[in-house]
Every structure is written in structure tokens, then in C-alpha cells.
Design an enzyme around this catalytic site. Structure first.
Site, PDB file in Angstrom:
ATOM      1  N   CYS A  33      -9.217  -3.788  -2.342  1.00 43.33           N
ATOM      2  CA  CYS A  33      -8.007  -3.365  -3.061  1.00 43.33           C
ATOM      3  C   CYS A  33      -6.914  -2.990  -2.062  1.00 43.33           C
ATOM      4  CB  CYS A  33      -8.335  -2.167  -3.956  1.00 43.33           C
ATOM      5  SG  CYS A  33      -6.899  -1.453  -4.770  1.00 43.33           S
ATOM      6  N   CYS A  44      -6.646   0.329 -10.222  1.00 48.99           N
ATOM      7  CA  CYS A  44      -5.334   0.701  -9.675  1.00 48.99           C
ATOM      8  C   CYS A  44      -4.214   0.052 -10.481  1.00 48.99           C
ATOM      9  CB  CYS A  44      -5.235   0.292  -8.201  1.00 48.99           C
ATOM     10  SG  CYS A  44      -6.239   1.337  -7.128  1.00 48.99           S
ATOM     11  N   HIS A  58      -5.630   6.664  -2.687  1.00 48.61           N
ATOM     12  CA  HIS A  58      -6.507   5.714  -2.012  1.00 48.61           C
ATOM     13  C   HIS A  58      -7.638   5.287  -2.935  1.00 48.61           C
ATOM     14  CE1 HIS A  58      -4.939   7.007   2.149  1.00 48.61           C
ATOM     15  NE2 HIS A  58      -4.337   5.918   1.708  1.00 48.61           N
ATOM     16  N   CYS A  59      -8.089   4.050  -2.721  1.00 42.70           N
ATOM     17  CA  CYS A  59      -9.096   3.436  -3.578  1.00 42.70           C
ATOM     18  C   CYS A  59     -10.310   3.108  -2.724  1.00 42.70           C
ATOM     19  CB  CYS A  59      -8.494   2.168  -4.181  1.00 42.70           C
ATOM     20  SG  CYS A  59      -9.615   1.261  -5.235  1.00 42.70           S
ATOM     21  N   HIS A 106       0.832  -1.204   0.000  1.00 36.90           N
ATOM     22  CA  HIS A 106       0.000   0.000   0.000  1.00 36.90           C
ATOM     23  C   HIS A 106       0.873   1.264   0.000  1.00 36.90           C
ATOM     24  CE1 HIS A 106      -3.621   2.385   1.286  1.00 36.90           C
ATOM     25  NE2 HIS A 106      -2.684   3.166   1.802  1.00 36.90           N
ATOM     26  N   GLU A 107       1.840   1.314   0.924  1.00 42.70           N
ATOM     27  CA  GLU A 107       2.686   2.518   1.003  1.00 42.70           C
ATOM     28  C   GLU A 107       3.549   2.662  -0.253  1.00 42.70           C
ATOM     29  OE1 GLU A 107       1.787   4.561   3.075  1.00 42.70           O
ATOM     30  OE2 GLU A 107       0.800   3.315   4.577  1.00 42.70           O
TER      31      GLU A 107
HETATM   32 ZN   LIG Z   1      -2.564   5.189   2.134  1.00 44.28          ZN
HETATM   33 ZN   LIG Z   2      -7.943  -0.012  -6.256  1.00 42.31          ZN
END
Ligand SMILES: [Zn+2]
Ligand SMILES: [Zn+2]
Length: 179
Positions: free
Chosen positions: A146, A168, A140-141, A130-131
Site C-alpha cells: 500500500c 486506505c 501508516h498502513c 504517501h505524504e
Molecule cells: Zn508516512
Molecule cells: Zn493501506
């Protein structure tokens, strides 16, 4: 591009290889892991936490000193906070390609449950990816499954799958090929 993961010596041992392999496969970018070379900074005695922004400053300084362009993800065992948040699982500074993730709140033990290495590997992988996703230009999603969904709790983190949603993924490949 190549992802560097620095594994602080007190982070859970033995997990760095599977985590690195999974992060690399989710993002489709080669990644290597080594012991941490970045100076640990930002510990606040009164809170028993590290100020994640100060730690990112330290990674930024390290990257500058060694002229490293590629993204660096630092994995630490100490709990992290940032101004305005009582804690954060991790934090990324896209402009300099630096990110940090804490394992403190990712273990079952923290919540009084039985420890499980697979759970821990899953969570560090999700948080780390994520990072790094932020460093690669992703926001962000809203898709709760996700990797780029922003989890506020462990349950929300566990609900995510170890994949980027289609949107994404397409965005990421767009960013990677335009470089
Ligand atoms: Zn984040
Ligand atoms: Zn996503």
C-alpha cells in the site's frame, strides 16, 4: 479540493507532468504542478541536508500569506532530515496541509546503479502520494504494497504498488465526502 505541487528548479526535469498525473489519478483529486514559489529554508551546511521541519515552516508561511487552503506538496532535490532521523524521504504536516519530498535518495544513481526515468517517476509518485495521503488524514498502513506503508529503504519503497489498499481507499473517500 485541488492539490498544488511545487517542483523545485533543480529537481529532475521533465518528470513533473507524469508524476502529477499519476498522483492525481491514485488519489482521485485534481492536481497541478508549477515551479516552486516557497522560500527554500533549513539548509544545514555541516550535514549538506535540509531540515524538513524548517522547510515545512516555510510552506506553512507561504500558505498563510496567500490564504491557500488546499494541500501543497513541494518536491526538492536536496536531501532531507528531521530531528532524530539521519534522513527522511519526505515529511508531512497534516495540521497545515504542507508536505515535502526529496528526490535525492530516489534515483538509481544514488545507489550506484544505472539511471532510469521510469523508476524515478514511480518513486516520486509513491512518496508524493504517501505524504499527501497524510495531509488527507491517512495514517501508516501495515500492508507492504500500500502507498501508505512507511518504507525505510529503497527496496521497501519499490515493493509498494502505486495504489492505496482497499482499507486506505475507503478511509480516504470517507474523509473526502465528510468535508
Ligand atoms: Zn508516512
Ligand atoms: Zn493501506
Amino acid at each position: 479540493m485541488h492539490i498544488h505541487i511545487f517542483w523545485d528548479s533543480l529537481s529532475p526535469p521533465g518528470l513533473q507532468i507524469p508524476v502529477t498525473r499519476q498522483i492525481s489519478s491514485i488519489l482521485g483529486i485534481p492536481a497541478t504542478v508549477s515551479e516552486n514559489h516557497v522560500r527554500m529554508m533549513g539548509y544545514v551546511d555541516g550535514r549538506k541536508q535540509i531540515d524538513a521541519q524548517v522547510l515545512l515552516d516555510s510552506i506553512q508561511a507561504y500558505k498563510h500569506r496567500h490564504a491557500i487552503q488546499d494541500p501543497i506538496l513541494l518536491v526538492v532535490h536536496q536531501d532531507l532530515f528531521k530531528n532524530g532521523n539521519s534522513f527522511v524521504f519526505g515529511l508531512a504536516r497534516q495540521s497545515v496541509g504542507a508536505a515535502v519530498v526529496s528526490t535525492a535518495r530516489l534515483s538509481n544513481e544514488y545507489y550506484g546503479r544505472d539511471g532510469n526515468d521510469d523508476d524515478l517517476i514511480d518513486r516520486i509518485t509513491k512518496e508524493g502520494t504517501h505524504e499527501l495521503g497524510h495531509l488527507l488524514g491517512l495514517d501508516h498502513c501495515l500492508d507492504q504494497e500500500c502507498i501508505m506503508f512507511k518504507p525505510d529503504t529503497l527496496d521497501e519503497l519499490d515493493r509498494k504498488k502505486k495504489v492505496l489498499c482497499r482499507m486506505c481507499r475507503e478511509q480516504l473517500s470517507g474523509h473526502l465526502t465528510s468535508d
